[in-house]
Design a protein around this motif. Structure first.
Motif, PDB file in Angstrom:
ATOM      1  N   TYR A   1       1.082  -1.104   0.174  1.00 50.71           N
ATOM      2  CA  TYR A   1      -0.312  -0.013  -0.514  1.00 50.71           C
ATOM      3  C   TYR A   1       0.756   1.094  -0.300  1.00 50.71           C
ATOM      4  O   TYR A   1       0.682   2.232  -0.903  1.00 50.71           O
TER       5      TYR A   1
ATOM      6  N   HIS B   1      -3.338   2.261  -2.466  1.00 54.34           N
ATOM      7  CA  HIS B   1      -4.465   1.443  -2.522  1.00 54.34           C
ATOM      8  C   HIS B   1      -3.699   0.492  -2.742  1.00 54.34           C
ATOM      9  O   HIS B   1      -3.363  -0.646  -2.953  1.00 54.34           O
TER      10      HIS B   1
ATOM     11  N   THR C   1      -3.846   1.240   5.537  1.00 52.48           N
ATOM     12  CA  THR C   1      -3.873   2.740   5.211  1.00 52.48           C
ATOM     13  C   THR C   1      -3.054   3.588   6.635  1.00 52.48           C
ATOM     14  O   THR C   1      -2.660   4.769   5.338  1.00 52.48           O
TER      15      THR C   1
ATOM     16  N   TYR D   1     -13.943   1.394  -0.741  1.00 52.10           N
ATOM     17  CA  TYR D   1     -13.901  -0.480  -1.141  1.00 52.10           C
ATOM     18  C   TYR D   1     -15.314  -0.452  -1.383  1.00 52.10           C
ATOM     19  O   TYR D   1     -15.944  -0.440  -1.865  1.00 52.10           O
TER      20      TYR D   1
ATOM     21  N   SER E   1     -10.622  -4.447  -3.262  1.00 55.96           N
ATOM     22  CA  SER E   1      -9.759  -3.024  -3.653  1.00 55.96           C
ATOM     23  C   SER E   1     -10.296  -1.969  -3.276  1.00 55.96           C
ATOM     24  O   SER E   1     -11.172  -1.356  -2.805  1.00 55.96           O
TER      25      SER E   1
ATOM     26  N   PHE F   1      -8.926   1.847  -1.188  1.00 58.23           N
ATOM     27  CA  PHE F   1      -7.969   3.423  -0.765  1.00 58.23           C
ATOM     28  C   PHE F   1      -8.268   4.393   0.370  1.00 58.23           C
ATOM     29  O   PHE F   1      -9.430   4.179   0.290  1.00 58.23           O
TER      30      PHE F   1
ATOM     31  N   SER G   1      -7.672  11.349  -4.268  1.00 53.16           N
ATOM     32  CA  SER G   1      -8.360   9.670  -4.745  1.00 53.16           C
ATOM     33  C   SER G   1      -9.285   9.989  -6.098  1.00 53.16           C
ATOM     34  O   SER G   1     -10.470   9.584  -5.688  1.00 53.16           O
TER      35      SER G   1
ATOM     36  N   HIS H   1     -10.807   8.260  -9.160  1.00 50.48           N
ATOM     37  CA  HIS H   1     -11.026   7.143  -9.810  1.00 50.48           C
ATOM     38  C   HIS H   1     -12.444   7.463 -10.510  1.00 50.48           C
ATOM     39  O   HIS H   1     -13.079   8.092 -10.116  1.00 50.48           O
TER      40      HIS H   1
END
Length: 662
Positions: free
Chosen positions: A49, A57, A135, A172, A226, A228, A235, A237
């Motif tokens: 990570y 992530h 994390t 997640y 998955s 993060f 972040s 995505h």
């Protein structure tokens, strides 16, 4: 721009929840794969990570005990209903909030024991500590469960966002794809991460904004988690579109390409939990907002507005047009739009509705040249990398959490034609529209007559929306009402526009040099209204009908829906909040007088689309009219006007060599 990328479908009545049973450490760990909690395994994930890019992530394969997760999948298939939901930012099928499992009666809960066991395991103290260790995000709440089941079928997607809302701490996704038919990366549906550009301004302030291209692709896989830490301004995505298969038979062999997943968030501790800090949630929200605004990242959005002011704005009348003006306009426009009766009809309809659609605006000769050029560009391959694309002259609109498309703006130095020299080597019909026709005094006067307005400035840009890549997300407009123009120049058909047949007929006439027919099939029907619900069709027909996006939508903003997506325009067949709707089309211009209450976006273009979406859009500032009560505003627009383009014989001035009035 904060966006709630995945609001939960359905309104849930308040139900007294049963108190959660606290799982022992031993019972919780039994629900995960054997060995997951071993120190060396945890250390491996923690180290991975810390080294991951473009931001931190982690991906854990085989997270849950396989037999438990298979049971969960079967329970979902047999007992959980899904609501199709479509907004500017996503197209998915959603379940209700799984936190509400506690509010179900005993009979309902009896059908979902494995799902309940999974939820409790995910939010157990053991697994929360596991995620927090990897994390380094600090304590996580076990009381505030926030998860839902999302199903992506072919054509579904989720566009770029950063998940920053409220007390979210970790995002997640746990995949429940078919365990017996391994998911293939070419089917799409991947979680994709965007790198962030750091830009230092002249004042020394540093802004962070996502780059237009993804740099990390994580395809779905059965029992894969998955996750993060949610980080404001970092972040970013999306979820890649799940692509359509080539045939119904192939789709059946592949299990339907159903990307099922449980997604959600871990939140900061709530009142009464270990780690709770009074005021922490408010502080988190404040800091998130400040981080998103740090360095004023909006100043790096492109394209930036580039309005050209009109010197001494004044109203126009048809008597102002002389022979030279009409000859200039005839180089570009269909003759019927220059007749007094047609202009009067347009002006009357626009005055009543504040919006109108004008089919076949461009004359045959210029339209033929333009279509040949755009079609050739449309079929030519493009690089995937934005840096390579921008070497061609087209630029990439960014940042992707607001919009992404290719664009051209007018040459600020003006065209060579205006300078009296021969045309430049890189001139094209699109540049001709951008730099000569649309900003011309002649077209401006025509537009003022058509809309009964006085134009103060104009800003035109050509746009190309690529299949499988491009879109604009919903944005509002602040300030006085303004005129917005969109000239559709998409050369392909099959976009859901009711005039597709006419467009093909018009193209054939352009090729043959024939006159346009007066009252062709479908002309005069409303095109810019909400799409009508289709009648139930036979399976063979349904298989062929695929929504490909690319439509431009104006919507009423809902100030009362603070906790919902602002641009939900398709959910269970509801489309009452659509003010104006226009599919990608060829040679069709729409005009909208837009108030500050209206949202606007161009829907993501599916990979299944017949081509790219092309248009030229214009933002036109007009003098404010004290009597403007009918602008396309926050929900009070009337039906959209569409010109009945019955051709009227042109008996005006003789044609010049460049005119296509013959």
């Amino acid at each position: 721009m904060k966006r709630k990328a995945q609001s939960q479908a359905g309104d849930h009545k308040p139900i007294k929840k049963k108190s959660k049973t606290s799982l022992s450490d031993e019972d919780a760990k039994k629900r995960f794969r054997k060995g997951l909690f071993d120190k060396e395994v945890l250390d491996k994930y923690t180290q991975g990570y810390a080294k991951s890019t473009p931001y931190k992530h982690s991906v854990i394969h085989e997270l849950i005990d396989d037999s438990l997760l298979r049971a969960v999948r079967e329970e979902i298939k047999n007992n959980v209903s899904f609501t199709p939901k479509e907004t500017d930012i996503y197209k998915i099928h959603q379940s209700g909030d799984l936190a509400n499992l506690d509010g179900l009666d005993d009979d309902a809960l009896a059908k979902l024991p494995s799902l309940l066991a999974l939820r409790d395991a995910m939010y157990s103290q053991s697994f929360r500590d596991y995620v927090a260790h990897i994390t380094g995000c600090g304590p996580l709440s076990g009381r505030k469960t926030d998860m839902a089941i999302n199903v992506y079928t072919p054509g579904c997607y989720l566009l770029c966002h950063d998940d920053v809302i409220g007390s979210r701490k970790v995002s997640y996704i746990l995949y429940l794809t078919d365990p017996d038919i391994p998911w293939k990366s070419e089917w799409g549906g991947a979680l994709r991460l965007f790198p962030v550009r750091t830009i230092k301004g002249k004042d020394g302030q540093v802004a962070r904004t996502p780059a237009p291209d993804v740099s990390k692709i994580i395809p779905p896989a059965w029992n894969q988690l998955s996750f993060f830490a949610v980080q404001p301004g970092e972040s970013f995505h999306d979820v890649e579109e799940v692509y359509h298969s080539e045939s119904k038979e192939q789709l059946e062999k592949e299990g339907g390409r159903v990307r099922m997943a449980i997604s959600g968030w871990f939140h900061i501790p709530q009142i009464g939990e270990d780690g709770y800090v009074e005021g922490a949630e408010e502080k988190l929200a404040k800091n998130s907002g400040l981080m998103q605004l740090q360095g004023n990242p909006d100043q790096y959005d492109i394209p930036q507005p580039n309005p050209v002011a009109v010197e001494q704005p004044q109203s126009s009348s048809q008597e102002e047009f002389d022979e030279a003006d009409l000859e200039f306009l005839l180089q570009y426009m269909a003759p019927t739009y220059l007749t007094p009766d047609t202009l009067d009809q347009i002006s009357e309809q626009f005055s009543e509705e504040s919006s109108i659609t004008l089919p076949n605006l461009l004359g045959k000769k210029f339209a033929k040249k333009l279509r040949e050029y755009v079609a050739a560009q449309d079929s030519a391959p493009l690089p995937d990398d934005s840096t390579e694309i921008e070497k061609s002259g087209w630029q990439v609109a960014k940042p992707p959490h607001k919009h992404r498309y290719l664009y051209l703006q007018p040459n600020s130095a003006g065209t060579s034609k205006k300078n009296g020299s021969s045309k430049e080597k890189d001139s094209s019909p699109i540049k001709e529209l951008l730099e000569e026709f649309l900003p011309s005094p002649q077209f401006r006067r025509w537009l003022q007559i058509a809309t009964d307005s006085v134009i103060e400035s104009h800003d035109f840009v050509a746009r190309r929306f690529r299949r499988g890549k491009d879109y604009t997300l919903a944005t509002g407009h602040e300030g006085k009402p303004r005129l917005e123009l969109t000239l559709g120049i998409t050369p392909t058909s099959g976009w859901g526009d009711e005039d597709d047949a006419d467009a093909e007929e018009s193209a054939a006439e352009d090729e043959n040099g024939e006159d346009a027919k007066a009252n062709g099939k479908g002309k005069g029907k409303a095109k810019a209204e909400a799409p009508k619900k289709k009648k139930k069709q036979e399976p063979e027909e349904e298989e062929q009908e695929v929504e490909v996006g690319g439509h431009e939508v104006y919507m009423a903003g809902d100030d009362d829906a603070a906790n919902e997506d602002a641009a939900i325009y398709k959910s269970s067949g509801e489309d009452d909040n659509i003010l104006f709707f226009q599919a990608a089309a060829w040679n069709k211009m729409s005009l909208v007088l837009r108030d500050s209450g209206a949202l606007k976006f161009v829907k993501y273009i599916s990979c299944k689309a017949p081509g790219d979406r092309w248009d030229i859009c214009g933002t036109i500032d007009v003098e404010e009219d004290d009597d403007e009560d009918d602008v396309v505003d926050n929900g009070t627009a009337g039906a959209t006007g569409v010109l009945d383009d019955t051709e009227e014989e042109w008996n005006g001035f003789s044609s010049s060599s460049d005119s296509d009035s013959d």
